[in-house]
Design an enzyme around this catalytic site. Structure first.
Site, short mmCIF file in Angstrom:
data_model
loop_
_atom_site.label_atom_id
_atom_site.label_comp_id
_atom_site.label_asym_id
_atom_site.label_seq_id
_atom_site.Cartn_x
_atom_site.Cartn_y
_atom_site.Cartn_z
CE1 TYR A 33 4.34 -2.63 3.65
CE2 TYR A 33 6.55 -3.00 4.51
CZ TYR A 33 5.31 -3.49 4.11
OH TYR A 33 5.06 -4.83 4.17
CG ASP A 34 3.98 5.05 0.08
OD1 ASP A 34 3.26 4.97 1.09
OD2 ASP A 34 3.55 4.96 -1.08
CB THR A 35 2.63 5.83 4.72
OG1 THR A 35 2.41 6.61 3.54
CG2 THR A 35 2.08 6.57 5.92
#
Ligand code: PLP
Ligand code: CA
Length: 297
Positions: free
Chosen positions: A19-21
């Site tokens: 996940y990037d957020t």
């Protein structure tokens, strides 16, 4: 699908890589009241170091975003005002941007200074008793609807009184087109040794008297979700919602098509997660602090 418990380092690494957020609920995940959950500072620093985007999403409307930023700083956590998304801010943003609240109207507020300050910051004038108004017995004849009121805004109010409820009720019932909007409707409020009545418990009295359904902004509802997703231009496929409560945080993530991570430092227990009738997180871990081990390489 049943929730997957993560504890092995490789599983934690895979979670962070995927996940990037990360959207974080606050109470029960980052802190308990004013005490940090152990090792959370190191976890958040590690995520920032890896270039992750962090957003803090809280249903607690008592505090403004500016004051939350001060709280984060005092606890040694780096969080900018625009990374903090509270139900009070979501309410103000909704009224200003979606409802296009008319400039000749005012909002009648039941709630604390956090809501008033967020509304003021988007140019909405407020009326209603604040914490400094002396309490006296109400004379019913003095309580009248006010045609200037275009919205009744309801949030946590530790000094709720009959007079405030009566004013809100009359404005909702007698002002044509008056909006009825609640920051959140949490049934309970965890407070250390005990669980106390939450905003939703008090909101119920006004719902009962007016027979109107408020628009509820906070988790798990769509208005807050839409605000967060649009505000940060998030891609649900690479966003993970982290929370401690199945009926608010985890359901919020599920409603948005996000992956969800439940921590066991707050309201939900492992037994709650293992109940197949409960909203199921994608993953769960003992504590957000467990991810701090990834900082040690
Ligand atoms: N509402 C109030 C008044 C609170 O005090 C809290 C937690 O402290 C909450 C809601 C829940 O906040 P969160 O969404 O950060 O768990
Ligand atoms: Ca929480």
């Amino acid at each position: 699908m049943p929730a997957q418990k993560l504890s092995a380092r490789d599983d934690l690494e895979a979670l962070v890589a995927r996940y990037d957020t990360f959207l974080f609920d606050c109470d029960g995940v980052i802190w308990h009241g004013s005490t940090l959950v152990p090792h959370v500072q190191a976890t958040l620093a590690m995520l920032r170091q890896r270039g992750k985007r962090l957003v803090f999403v809280t249903n607690n409307s008592a505090t403004s975003r500016k004051d939350y930023a001060k709280k984060f700083a005092a606890l040694g956590i780096d969080a900018a005002v625009d990374e903090i998304f509270s139900s009070a801010y979501a309410t103000a943003a909704y009224l200003a941007e979606v409802a296009r609240f008319p400039s000749d109207k005012v909002a009648y507020v039941i709630g604390g200074s956090g809501i008033r300050s967020e509304l003021r910051d988007v140019g909405i004038a407020t009326i209603g008793e604040d914490d400094t108004t002396p309490v006296s017995l109400p004379t019913l004849a003095e309580i009248e609807p006010n045609p200037a009121v275009g919205a009744v805004v309801f949030g946590i109010d530790y000094d709720i009184t009959y007079r405030k409820l009566a004013n809100a009720h009359l404005n909702i019932v007698h002002n044509p087109g008056c909006l009825f909007i609640a920051t959140n409707d949490d049934r309970t409020l965890p407070g250390g040794k005990y669980v106390y009545p939450g905003t939703g418990a008090m909101l119920s009295s006004l719902v009962h008297s007016t027979q109107r359904t408020p628009l509820v902004m906070g988790k798990p509802n769509k208005p807050m979700l839409d605000c967060v997703m649009q505000n940060y231009h998030l891609d649900p496929a690479t966003t993970c919602m982290v929370g401690d409560r199945l009926d608010t945080d985890i359901l919020f993530g599920i409603n948005g098509g996000l992956a969800t991570l439940c921590v066991l430092t707050g309201v939900a227990s492992e037994a709650d997660i293992l109940d197949p009738a409960a909203p199921q997180p994608t993953y769960y871990i003992d504590s957000l602090g467990d991810l701090a081990t990834l900082a040690e390489s």
